[in-house]
Write a protein that holds these residues in place. Structure first.
Motif, PDB file in Angstrom:
ATOM      1  N   PHE A  72      15.969 -43.340  28.658  1.00 37.13           N
ATOM      2  CA  PHE A  72      14.760 -43.091  29.441  1.00 37.13           C
ATOM      3  C   PHE A  72      14.604 -41.620  29.806  1.00 37.13           C
ATOM      4  N   ASN A  73      15.697 -40.888  29.748  1.00 38.14           N
ATOM      5  CA  ASN A  73      15.654 -39.467  30.083  1.00 38.14           C
ATOM      6  C   ASN A  73      15.306 -38.602  28.875  1.00 38.14           C
ATOM      7  N   THR A  74      14.872 -39.241  27.801  1.00 37.84           N
ATOM      8  CA  THR A  74      14.586 -38.524  26.560  1.00 37.84           C
ATOM      9  C   THR A  74      13.521 -37.454  26.745  1.00 37.84           C
ATOM     10  N   SER A  75      12.548 -37.707  27.576  1.00 42.34           N
ATOM     11  CA  SER A  75      11.446 -36.756  27.757  1.00 42.34           C
ATOM     12  C   SER A  75      11.898 -35.430  28.338  1.00 42.34           C
ATOM     13  N   SER A  84      12.109 -34.734  21.051  1.00 42.57           N
ATOM     14  CA  SER A  84      13.018 -35.415  21.975  1.00 42.57           C
ATOM     15  C   SER A  84      13.355 -36.820  21.477  1.00 42.57           C
ATOM     16  N   CYS A  85      12.341 -37.551  21.059  1.00 47.57           N
ATOM     17  CA  CYS A  85      12.582 -38.913  20.558  1.00 47.57           C
ATOM     18  C   CYS A  85      13.407 -38.892  19.280  1.00 47.57           C
ATOM     19  N   SER A  88      17.081 -38.169  20.249  1.00 50.50           N
ATOM     20  CA  SER A  88      17.688 -39.319  20.919  1.00 50.50           C
ATOM     21  C   SER A  88      17.958 -40.464  19.963  1.00 50.50           C
ATOM     22  N   ALA A  89      17.080 -40.651  18.982  1.00 53.28           N
ATOM     23  CA  ALA A  89      17.278 -41.739  18.019  1.00 53.28           C
ATOM     24  C   ALA A  89      18.303 -41.370  16.952  1.00 53.28           C
ATOM     25  N   ALA A  90      18.301 -40.109  16.533  1.00 53.73           N
ATOM     26  CA  ALA A  90      19.200 -39.698  15.450  1.00 53.73           C
ATOM     27  C   ALA A  90      20.664 -39.795  15.859  1.00 53.73           C
ATOM     28  N   VAL A  91      20.966 -39.587  17.140  1.00 51.39           N
ATOM     29  CA  VAL A  91      22.358 -39.603  17.581  1.00 51.39           C
ATOM     30  C   VAL A  91      22.940 -41.016  17.530  1.00 51.39           C
ATOM     31  N   GLU A 141      24.512 -34.013  26.677  1.00 50.30           N
ATOM     32  CA  GLU A 141      23.867 -35.296  26.988  1.00 50.30           C
ATOM     33  C   GLU A 141      23.844 -36.209  25.764  1.00 50.30           C
ATOM     34  N   MET A 142      23.603 -35.626  24.582  1.00 49.56           N
ATOM     35  CA  MET A 142      23.602 -36.433  23.357  1.00 49.56           C
ATOM     36  C   MET A 142      25.017 -36.869  22.979  1.00 49.56           C
TER      37      MET A 142
END
Length: 258
Positions: A72-75, A84-85, A88-91, A141-142
């Motif tokens: 949820f903190n992706t933004s 950002s999305c 977050s998805a690639a990781v 964070e990632m």
């Protein structure tokens, strides 16, 4: 029976192994009906199983809370929401590959503890990064999301391996239900940044450390047969921690060097 034998031979061919000439020797089937009915209360009835259930619920709650909080903190990762999305998805791709490798080659307990501690350390370090080095904060964070995603994937298999057949679905559903409470409180947890910017990271890191130490008290299931009854699960846990169940033998004065 002929259809079942054909399926087994086809599976053997896929796995490149030689199927036995006779697979089903006895075609008689005996119906056994168990009069025992198991429920969610069986997860809390005995102390050893109750401890395992509570620890698994804590670990699942921690991992789910961390996963949804970081998702949820992706933004906040980048000025461009699309980038950002993507980040977050690639990781999650290496995270799922890592969980698959860990399930094949590493002990369950060690894998879960390492992922929890890796996630905790990376989240704790975010507050030490200077403001002008935002890229390092994003990387940390990632890294935390990578570790937590890996641990979340591991917990599904670990939970199902610890419980016997009669409780496996019940235990998995119970732990999943408790973990969803973590996803419910995630928006409120992220709101803590209003009072202190790094408070959500500190909270998640502390939960991860507590869960990692609690995981030390879980039995190991890697390379061991799955328990089929509650008695087998109870016996395996007693063998796992003999210091808890074994009585101390007093030392005789004849055995003393004095």
């Amino acid at each position: 029976m002929e259809e079942a034998e054909a399926i087994v031979r086809k599976a053997a061919k896929w796995n490149k192994v030689q199927a036995p000439r006779v697979i089903f020797k006895d075609y008689s089937v005996k119906k056994t009906e168990s009069k025992e009915h198991h429920s969610v209360f069986d997860l809390l009835r005995k102390s050893s199983i109750r401890n395992t259930t509570l620890i698994l619920c804590l670990v699942s709650f921690t991992l789910t809370t961390g996963y949804y909080s970081l998702s949820f903190n992706t933004s906040q990762l980048h000025a461009d929401p699309y980038i950002s999305c993507f980040i977050s998805a690639a990781v999650e791709i290496p995270a799922y590959i890592s969980s698959w490798l860990a399930l094949r080659y590493l002990p369950r307990r060690l894998s879960v503890i390492c992922t929890l501690l890796l996630g905790a350390v990376s989240l704790f370090l975010i507050q030490l990064v200077p403001q002008h080095l935002s890229i390092i904060s994003v990387a940390l964070e990632m890294l935390g999301k990578y570790a937590i995603t890996t641990g979340t994937s591991l917990m599904f298999a670990y939970t199902s391996e610890l419980y016997p057949t009669v409780l496996r679905n019940t235990a998995t559903g119970t732990c999943t239900t408790v973990s969803r409470a973590g996803s419910c409180i995630t928006p409120f947890l992220l709101k803590l940044s209003v009072y202190f910017k790094y408070l959500p990271y500190i909270t998640l890191g502390t939960l991860a450390v507590v869960a990692a130490f609690a995981t030390l008290y879980l039995p190991e299931s890697f390379g061991r047969p799955l328990p089929e009854t509650i008695q087998q699960m109870h016996k395996r846990e007693r063998l796992q921690w003999p210091c808890i169940t074994r009585k101390e033998t007093p030392v005789s004065h004849l055995d003393s060097p004095l």
